[in-house]
Design an enzyme around this catalytic site. Structure first.
Site, PDB file in Angstrom:
ATOM      1  N   GLY A  95       3.738  -9.091  -4.362  1.00 11.08           N
ATOM      2  CA  GLY A  95       4.406 -10.248  -4.961  1.00 11.08           C
ATOM      3  C   GLY A  95       5.444 -10.797  -3.988  1.00 11.08           C
ATOM      4  O   GLY A  95       5.356 -10.608  -2.770  1.00 11.08           O
ATOM      5  N   GLY A  96       6.444 -11.446  -4.564  1.00  9.77           N
ATOM      6  CA  GLY A  96       7.504 -12.031  -3.740  1.00  9.77           C
ATOM      7  C   GLY A  96       8.248 -10.994  -2.914  1.00  9.77           C
ATOM      8  O   GLY A  96       8.913 -11.337  -1.929  1.00  9.77           O
TER       9      GLY A  96
ATOM     10  N   GLY B 171      -2.622 -26.800  31.313  1.00 10.47           N
ATOM     11  CA  GLY B 171      -1.402 -26.732  30.505  1.00 10.47           C
ATOM     12  C   GLY B 171      -0.938 -25.300  30.334  1.00 10.47           C
ATOM     13  O   GLY B 171       0.270 -25.036  30.224  1.00 10.47           O
ATOM     14  N   ALA B 172      -1.878 -24.365  30.324  1.00 12.89           N
ATOM     15  CA  ALA B 172      -1.505 -22.962  30.138  1.00 12.89           C
ATOM     16  C   ALA B 172      -0.642 -22.468  31.304  1.00 12.89           C
ATOM     17  O   ALA B 172       0.197 -21.586  31.141  1.00 12.89           O
ATOM     18  CB  ALA B 172      -2.753 -22.103  29.981  1.00 12.89           C
TER      19      ALA B 172
HETATM   20  C1  HXC Z   1       9.499  -1.140 -13.733  1.00 10.44           C
HETATM   21  C2  HXC Z   1       7.816   0.089 -12.807  1.00 10.44           C
HETATM   22  C3  HXC Z   1       7.418  -1.015 -12.034  1.00 10.44           C
HETATM   23  C4  HXC Z   1       8.157  -2.215 -12.150  1.00 10.44           C
HETATM   24  C5  HXC Z   1       6.110   0.624 -11.564  1.00 10.44           C
HETATM   25  N1  HXC Z   1       6.973   1.079 -12.502  1.00 10.44           N
HETATM   26  N2  HXC Z   1       6.362  -0.653 -11.286  1.00 10.44           N
HETATM   27  N3  HXC Z   1       8.848  -0.001 -13.648  1.00 10.44           N
HETATM   28  N4  HXC Z   1       9.182  -2.229 -13.017  1.00 10.44           N
HETATM   29  N5  HXC Z   1       7.842  -3.275 -11.442  1.00 10.44           N
HETATM   30  C6  HXC Z   1       7.031   2.393 -13.080  1.00 10.44           C
HETATM   31  C7  HXC Z   1       5.838   2.723 -13.939  1.00 10.44           C
HETATM   32  O1  HXC Z   1       6.026   2.270 -15.218  1.00 10.44           O
HETATM   33  C8  HXC Z   1       5.798   4.232 -13.855  1.00 10.44           C
HETATM   34  O2  HXC Z   1       6.754   4.757 -14.730  1.00 10.44           O
HETATM   35  C9  HXC Z   1       6.294   4.524 -12.452  1.00 10.44           C
HETATM   36  O3  HXC Z   1       6.977   3.342 -12.033  1.00 10.44           O
HETATM   37  C10 HXC Z   1       5.181   4.811 -11.483  1.00 10.44           C
HETATM   38  O4  HXC Z   1       4.188   3.801 -11.621  1.00 10.44           O
HETATM   39  P1  HXC Z   1       2.647   4.128 -11.741  1.00 10.44           P
HETATM   40  O5  HXC Z   1       1.995   2.897 -12.248  1.00 10.44           O
HETATM   41  O6  HXC Z   1       2.441   5.384 -12.526  1.00 10.44           O
HETATM   42  O7  HXC Z   1       2.284   4.435 -10.245  1.00 10.44           O
HETATM   43  P2  HXC Z   1       0.965   4.092  -9.459  1.00 10.44           P
HETATM   44  O8  HXC Z   1      -0.227   4.434 -10.301  1.00 10.44           O
HETATM   45  O9  HXC Z   1       1.106   4.735  -8.125  1.00 10.44           O
HETATM   46  O10 HXC Z   1       0.968   2.501  -9.271  1.00 10.44           O
HETATM   47  C11 HXC Z   1       1.969   1.861  -8.535  1.00 10.44           C
HETATM   48  C12 HXC Z   1       1.907   0.346  -8.762  1.00 10.44           C
HETATM   49  C13 HXC Z   1       1.942   0.033 -10.262  1.00 10.44           C
HETATM   50  C14 HXC Z   1       0.629  -0.217  -8.099  1.00 10.44           C
HETATM   51  C15 HXC Z   1       3.091  -0.269  -8.000  1.00 10.44           C
HETATM   52  O11 HXC Z   1       3.018   0.746 -10.825  1.00 10.44           O
HETATM   53  C16 HXC Z   1       2.117  -1.412 -10.590  1.00 10.44           C
HETATM   54  O12 HXC Z   1       1.171  -2.183 -10.507  1.00 10.44           O
HETATM   55  N6  HXC Z   1       3.347  -1.757 -10.980  1.00 10.44           N
HETATM   56  C17 HXC Z   1       3.646  -3.101 -11.410  1.00 10.44           C
HETATM   57  C18 HXC Z   1       3.670  -4.043 -10.225  1.00 10.44           C
HETATM   58  C19 HXC Z   1       4.151  -5.387 -10.643  1.00 10.44           C
HETATM   59  O13 HXC Z   1       3.448  -6.157 -11.305  1.00 10.44           O
HETATM   60  N7  HXC Z   1       5.415  -5.659 -10.288  1.00 10.44           N
HETATM   61  C20 HXC Z   1       6.059  -6.882 -10.594  1.00 10.44           C
HETATM   62  C21 HXC Z   1       5.518  -7.897  -9.612  1.00 10.44           C
HETATM   63  S1  HXC Z   1       6.345  -9.384  -9.708  1.00 10.44           S
HETATM   64  P3  HXC Z   1       6.550   6.171 -15.480  1.00 10.44           P
HETATM   65  O14 HXC Z   1       7.733   6.278 -16.352  1.00 10.44           O
HETATM   66  O15 HXC Z   1       5.252   6.089 -16.184  1.00 10.44           O
HETATM   67  O16 HXC Z   1       6.527   7.176 -14.375  1.00 10.44           O
HETATM   68  C22 HXC Z   1       7.434  -9.216  -8.517  1.00 10.44           C
HETATM   69  C23 HXC Z   1       8.160 -10.463  -8.277  1.00 10.44           C
HETATM   70  C24 HXC Z   1       9.037 -10.314  -7.105  1.00 10.44           C
HETATM   71  O17 HXC Z   1       7.614  -8.237  -7.909  1.00 10.44           O
HETATM   72  C25 HXC Z   1       9.520 -11.695  -6.795  1.00 10.44           C
HETATM   73  C26 HXC Z   1      10.499 -11.687  -5.716  1.00 10.44           C
HETATM   74  C27 HXC Z   1      10.859 -13.069  -5.347  1.00 10.44           C
END
Ligand code: HXC
Length: 511
Positions: free
Chosen positions: A171-172, A406-407
């Protein structure tokens, strides 16, 4: 509470913070072949130098029952320490706490590190391993990201900023690393993408795996997003240390000099044989680079991307330099969109951080074709021209063979401000290759025999370094065996170079 109890309380808090998301999650992290944030920092810094900051900070979120889920440190370990005895700021996202996701508190900790680093003039290294924005915090997390991005930009060109991606980065969130100077990735363990495979499937109906989309291999070979990739975390972290050894702590310092046992006047007969007489025969420019630098120690940047140009760090007499070199062993060393952008960014980094530029030239020109023209080779090639021209660091250029069209101008020629321009006797400095020139001059056609003769005549007359030397565009034509000594002397001569461009808000590089 008596004195002992007070000390015990501190010890208890520290222990809690050090446990991060708890033993179970730490085990899970290890089982995935990954280290914890704290383990990574300790591995990265010189032993015993880490001072942690904000170890007891917690998030300030009351939604989704989060008030009951506070972890000391809130999933980010940050502070300062030393690498090879020099001050470095570091932060590491702790995947064992809410997946290393970025909370407002988390961002505050990173911002504090960035601001300290900028104020003290020392590099910032981020060890990234995060699920992105802390979903429970919503827009506060986005605000935190933006604060980090802002500091990345303000610090750019003032202190080196380095990102190691050691897990997910999506993401971002990818934009903080993208704004830093160098991105390191770990093969098969780290991933970077703006939108993941599932979103892509929905929107464009493409089927792509996480690895293929944003793994280290993809970003090191196809996209050029990553500058270095390691086979595992340990190797990757050691490479960050190695990179830092070439860099000054900030833009007001010179790069660090180390003692070198490699004689500066080393003459190498082998160099006399590397460039083939036949201008159409390829050779490996790495061989020349390795032979002339200190101890063959070359830290190549983006070694697998746009291989028609080579960029990286080396030392001469212990002094770090940036090397830019056409690679006749890949696509004849032609300049195309990717190689121009790759080299332009590197040149600008070196200029920002006072690293002299040593450029080896063997370039047949810009790559022809609709692909290149439609892709904007005009503006992308101009980036490299712009970067070399605006660079005020010492610029030393060695033309080994072709410098066409040019290079020739672009590749750190005398005309765009190079300080010392050398050429081998095998150099061909001309408006274009002899065959192309004869085809244009004699449009009406020549017999095969006449053409061979005309090409030979053109080669004799123009495809050499003597015309350019007679005009002062080349300062000296040298025997290849003397290259190292000549570069060392040129670097010494230019060491106190004083040159600055006119004051301005900033230039307008063709983006
Ligand atoms: C809160 C999160 C989290 C998040 C993971 N966790 N991502 N908690 N916010 N963004 C937590 C899970 O709930 C889990 O908690 C623990 O972290 C480990 O995650 P798992 O899913 O069990 O691990 P894994 O299977 O290795 O997968 C990792 C992952 C997946 C691929 C990163 O967790 C995932 O897809 N997370 C969400 C990603 C996402 O959509 N993020 C937001 C994107 S938007 P528990 O308690 O079960 O251990 C964004 C915008 C940014 O980032 C913009 C900036 C400008």
């Amino acid at each position: 509470m008596d004195l002992k109890a007070k000390y015990n309380q501190l010890d208890t808090y520290n222990k809690q913070a050090e446990l991060g998301g708890g033993e179970e999650r730490i085990e899970k992290q290890h089982a995935a072949g990954k280290k914890t944030a704290r383990e990574r920092i300790l591995e990265f810094l010189d032993p015993g130098t880490f001072n942690e900051i904000d170890k007891l900070m917690t998030h300030r979120n009351y939604d989704f029952g989060m008030e009951a889920q506070k972890v000391l440190g809130d999933g980010l370990v940050s502070g300062y320490g030393k690498v090879n005895g020099r001050l470095v700021y570091v932060f590491a996202q702790d995947f064992t706490v809410f997946g290393g996701s970025l909370s407002r508190a988390n961002a505050d900790k990173i911002v504090k590190i960035q601001e300290l680093a900028l104020k003290m003039g020392a590099p910032v290294v981020g060890l990234n391993d995060s699920g992105g924005a802390r979903i429970q915090e919503g827009v506060e997390s986005l605000a935190g990201y933006a604060d980090i991005f802002y500091n990345n930009v303000i610090s750019s060109g003032v202190i080196p900023q380095i990102s190691a991606i050691l897990g997910p980065c999506a993401g971002g969130a990818v934009y903080s690393p993208a704004l830093t100077d160098f991105i390191f990735m770990v093969n098969e363990k780290s991933h970077m993408f703006v939108t993941g495979p599932e979103v892509i499937k929905t929107v464009t109906h493409e089927d792509v795996s996480k690895e293929e989309l944003g793994g280290a291999h993809t970003h090191s070979t196809k996209s050029g997003v990553a500058h270095f990739s390691g086979s595992d975390e340990e190797q990757t972290i050691m490479m960050v240390r190695e990179l830092l050894s070439f860099l000054p702590s900030n833009n007001l310092e010179d790069p660090p000099v180390i003692p070198s046992m490699d004689p500066v006047d080393r003459i190498d007969e082998h160099l006399q044989e590397i460039v083939p007489v036949d201008p159409n025969k390829p050779y490996d420019m790495h061989e020349i680079i390795q032979t002339v630098i200190d101890n063959k120690h070359f830290l190549e940047v983006q070694p697998q991307y746009a291989q028609n140009i080579i960029v990286g760090f080396a030392r001469f007499g212990g002094r770090p330099v940036g090397i830019v070199a056409n690679q006749p062993g890949h696509l004849a060393g032609v300049l195309d969109i990717n190689s121009s952008v790759k080299a332009a960014r590197f040149v600008r980094f070196c200029d920002a951080f006072n690293l002299p530029l040593v450029t080896f030239v063997d370039v047949p020109g810009f790559l022809p074709g609709t692909n290149q023209e439609f892709g904007g080779i005009i503006k992308h090639g101009a980036k490299l021209l712009y970067a070399f021209a605006e660079a005020t660091v010492p610029k030393i250029t060695i033309i080994t063979r072709k410098a066409y069209g040019g290079a020739y101008d672009v590749m750190s020629s005398k005309h765009i401000g190079a300080d010392v321009n050398l050429a081998y006797p095998t150099a061909e400095i001309a408006v274009m290759g002899p065959e192309g020139a004869i085809n244009i001059i004699h449009r009406n056609g020549l017999s095969a025999e006449e053409k061979t003769k005309a090409v030979e005549e053109y080669r004799e007359k123009f495809a050499n370094p003597y015309k350019a030397a007679s005009l002062g565009y080349i300062d000296e034509i040298i025997h290849p065996k003397n290259t190292r000594k000549k570069i060392v002397d040129a670097l010494e001569m230019t060491h106190n170079k004083r040159k600055s461009n006119p004051p301005k808000k900033h230039g307008n590089i063709p983006l």
